[in-house]
Design a protein around this motif. Structure first.
Motif, PDB file in Angstrom:
ATOM      1  N   UNK A  97      78.199  40.538  30.600  1.00 16.30           N
ATOM      2  CA  UNK A  97      79.653  40.407  30.424  1.00 16.30           C
ATOM      3  C   UNK A  97      80.389  40.112  31.724  1.00 16.30           C
ATOM      4  N   UNK A  98      79.779  40.419  32.862  1.00 18.53           N
ATOM      5  CA  UNK A  98      80.447  40.225  34.148  1.00 18.53           C
ATOM      6  C   UNK A  98      80.259  38.796  34.644  1.00 18.53           C
ATOM      7  N   UNK A  99      80.708  37.864  33.846  1.00 22.38           N
ATOM      8  CA  UNK A  99      80.632  36.446  34.181  1.00 22.38           C
ATOM      9  C   UNK A  99      81.981  35.792  33.873  1.00 22.38           C
ATOM     10  N   UNK A 100      82.385  34.805  34.634  1.00 23.33           N
ATOM     11  CA  UNK A 100      83.683  34.167  34.396  1.00 23.33           C
ATOM     12  C   UNK A 100      83.860  33.687  32.964  1.00 23.33           C
ATOM     13  N   UNK A 101      82.788  33.143  32.368  1.00 29.04           N
ATOM     14  CA  UNK A 101      82.888  32.627  31.007  1.00 29.04           C
ATOM     15  C   UNK A 101      83.253  33.742  30.033  1.00 29.04           C
ATOM     16  N   UNK A 102      82.565  34.885  30.159  1.00 26.63           N
ATOM     17  CA  UNK A 102      82.839  35.993  29.246  1.00 26.63           C
ATOM     18  C   UNK A 102      84.209  36.594  29.519  1.00 26.63           C
ATOM     19  N   UNK A 103      84.568  36.727  30.794  1.00 26.44           N
ATOM     20  CA  UNK A 103      85.881  37.282  31.139  1.00 26.44           C
ATOM     21  C   UNK A 103      86.992  36.417  30.550  1.00 26.44           C
ATOM     22  N   UNK A 104      86.817  35.100  30.590  1.00 26.55           N
ATOM     23  CA  UNK A 104      87.830  34.209  30.009  1.00 26.55           C
ATOM     24  C   UNK A 104      87.921  34.405  28.496  1.00 26.55           C
ATOM     25  N   UNK A 105      86.781  34.558  27.825  1.00 29.78           N
ATOM     26  CA  UNK A 105      86.795  34.797  26.381  1.00 29.78           C
ATOM     27  C   UNK A 105      87.503  36.111  26.061  1.00 29.78           C
ATOM     28  N   UNK A 106      87.228  37.127  26.842  1.00 29.14           N
ATOM     29  CA  UNK A 106      87.864  38.436  26.692  1.00 29.14           C
ATOM     30  C   UNK A 106      89.381  38.315  26.864  1.00 29.14           C
ATOM     31  N   UNK A 107      89.802  37.570  27.878  1.00 27.16           N
ATOM     32  CA  UNK A 107      91.230  37.415  28.150  1.00 27.16           C
ATOM     33  C   UNK A 107      91.932  36.603  27.072  1.00 27.16           C
ATOM     34  N   UNK A 108      91.226  35.664  26.480  1.00 28.92           N
ATOM     35  CA  UNK A 108      91.823  34.882  25.397  1.00 28.92           C
ATOM     36  C   UNK A 108      92.168  35.757  24.197  1.00 28.92           C
ATOM     37  N   UNK A 109      91.443  36.852  24.033  1.00 29.15           N
ATOM     38  CA  UNK A 109      91.765  37.816  22.980  1.00 29.15           C
ATOM     39  C   UNK A 109      92.890  38.735  23.434  1.00 29.15           C
ATOM     40  N   UNK A 110      92.804  39.187  24.680  1.00 28.85           N
ATOM     41  CA  UNK A 110      93.775  40.149  25.209  1.00 28.85           C
ATOM     42  C   UNK A 110      95.151  39.535  25.421  1.00 28.85           C
ATOM     43  N   UNK A 111      95.207  38.223  25.706  1.00 27.15           N
ATOM     44  CA  UNK A 111      96.473  37.526  25.996  1.00 27.15           C
ATOM     45  C   UNK A 111      96.723  36.477  24.908  1.00 27.15           C
ATOM     46  N   UNK A 112      97.187  36.858  23.745  1.00 25.31           N
ATOM     47  CA  UNK A 112      97.323  35.882  22.648  1.00 25.31           C
ATOM     48  C   UNK A 112      98.268  34.724  22.938  1.00 25.31           C
ATOM     49  N   UNK A 113      99.269  34.925  23.797  1.00 28.89           N
ATOM     50  CA  UNK A 113     100.180  33.817  24.130  1.00 28.89           C
ATOM     51  C   UNK A 113      99.574  32.895  25.180  1.00 28.89           C
ATOM     52  N   UNK A 114      98.503  33.362  25.860  1.00 32.41           N
ATOM     53  CA  UNK A 114      97.824  32.659  26.964  1.00 32.41           C
ATOM     54  C   UNK A 114      98.704  32.543  28.203  1.00 32.41           C
ATOM     55  N   UNK A 115      99.863  33.164  28.202  1.00 32.14           N
ATOM     56  CA  UNK A 115     100.743  33.107  29.364  1.00 32.14           C
ATOM     57  C   UNK A 115     100.119  33.854  30.542  1.00 32.14           C
ATOM     58  N   UNK A 116     100.110  33.225  31.708  1.00 29.97           N
ATOM     59  CA  UNK A 116      99.530  33.769  32.937  1.00 29.97           C
ATOM     60  C   UNK A 116      98.016  33.949  32.867  1.00 29.97           C
ATOM     61  N   UNK A 117      97.385  33.405  31.856  1.00 32.88           N
ATOM     62  CA  UNK A 117      95.925  33.399  31.787  1.00 32.88           C
ATOM     63  C   UNK A 117      95.442  32.151  32.513  1.00 32.88           C
ATOM     64  N   UNK A 118      94.954  32.349  33.725  1.00 32.46           N
ATOM     65  CA  UNK A 118      94.576  31.211  34.558  1.00 32.46           C
ATOM     66  C   UNK A 118      93.372  31.571  35.421  1.00 32.46           C
TER      67      UNK A 118
END
Length: 291
Positions: A167-188
């Motif tokens: 799970x400690x990989x950029x790809x997984x972290x991005x997938x996790x954040x896509x769930x946590x940040x539904x508006x995708x605002x500031x997800x970069x």
């Protein structure tokens, strides 16, 4: 142990300070869109919990494991004591504690340790800990049956380390954040790297092992019922995928010292970062009332 923190403050005579407490897997920089804003009103500290960010990441010790010189029992009591000690030794003022996710539970318990040195609590999508043993009856029967097997597996360091590596990989972290940040605002990329960088430190998997073995620890509603003379404000992402707004509404209606519940429309688990402009407006009002 080393504890990392930073401070934002302007030249003011505020009688209180603010301490920001991040959630699991995050760090002090997760408040990057809030700390400077709050620091214009009162001195504002952001701290890395032991095991995260740039703070020490000691070897995890579980229940019934031997106490060693350099190991650490990752639990809410010890993290809360870290915050209380930090407030006493570094901040040296009455504090308003603001916590996101598990940082909310830590803030509540730290307020009990600080007693009259805590002037208020702000819980942002506070962790509800649905997997705690005390809530096992709420789980499907299959999960109840499998719980002993799950506990046995996650105690094994080789098992927890392999999960962590996955799970400690950029790809997984991005997938996790896509769930946590539904508006995708500031997800970069900046956010992804911020969360990824601490996972590459030598002891990062130990904090993970400690946390996933917390099957019987504090629950926020139980703690809140024993918090006296401290005002509590809730801020919640409308679409939090893990900490349902419905539960927050129950807390607001049933726990007497919760004075407000502000819902941030469209946001998920981290509304302070997903929509900092709106959350900062709410924080401004709360801080002004606390001063």
């Amino acid at each position: 142990m080393n504890v990392a923190w930073n401070l934002e403050e302007s030249k003011n005579e505020s009688p209180i300070s603010i301490v920001l407490i991040h959630g699991f897997g995050a760090c002090k920089e997760h408040w990057r869109n809030n700390q400077r804003f709050c620091g214009e009103i009162s001195p504002c500290y952001a701290i890395d919990l032991i095991g995260f960010g740039e703070s020490s990441q000691p070897k995890a010790r579980l229940h019934n494991e031997l106490i060693e010189k350099n190991n650490f029992f990752y639990c809410f009591e010890n993290w809360s004591q870290q915050i209380a000690d930090f407030c006493a030794e570094i901040v040296k003022k009455p504090v308003l504690l603001i916590g996101n996710s598990i940082g909310g539970i830590i803030a509540i318990r730290a307020s009990q340790l600080l007693q009259n040195k805590c002037v208020g609590l702000v819980l942002i999508d506070c962790a509800q800990r649905t997997m705690d043993d005390k809530r096992l009856s709420e789980q499907p029967i299959g999960m109840q049956i499998l719980r002993p097997i799950l506990k046995s597996l996650v105690k094994q360091r080789v098992f927890s380390q392999n999960i962590f590596k996955a799970v400690a990989r950029p790809f997984f972290i991005e997938k996790f954040l896509n769930i946590a940040y539904p508006t995708k605002n500031n997800l970069n990329a900046g956010l992804i790297n911020m969360l990824y960088k601490p996972t590459q430190r030598e002891g990062a998997s130990e904090a993970f092992r400690g946390f996933i073995n917390l099957f019987n620890d504090y629950l926020a509603p139980e703690l809140l019922k024993d918090v006296n003379n401290v005002k509590v404000d809730l801020i919640w992402g409308e679409k939090d995928p893990w900490e349902p707004l419905e539960e927050a509404n129950k807390w607001f209606k049933s726990i007497r010292n919760i004075q407000s519940l502000k819902i941030i429309k469209g946001c998920g688990h981290c509304p302070h970062d997903e929509n900092p402009k709106e959350v900062n407006k709410v924080l401004l009002e709360i801080i002004q009332q606390a001063i």
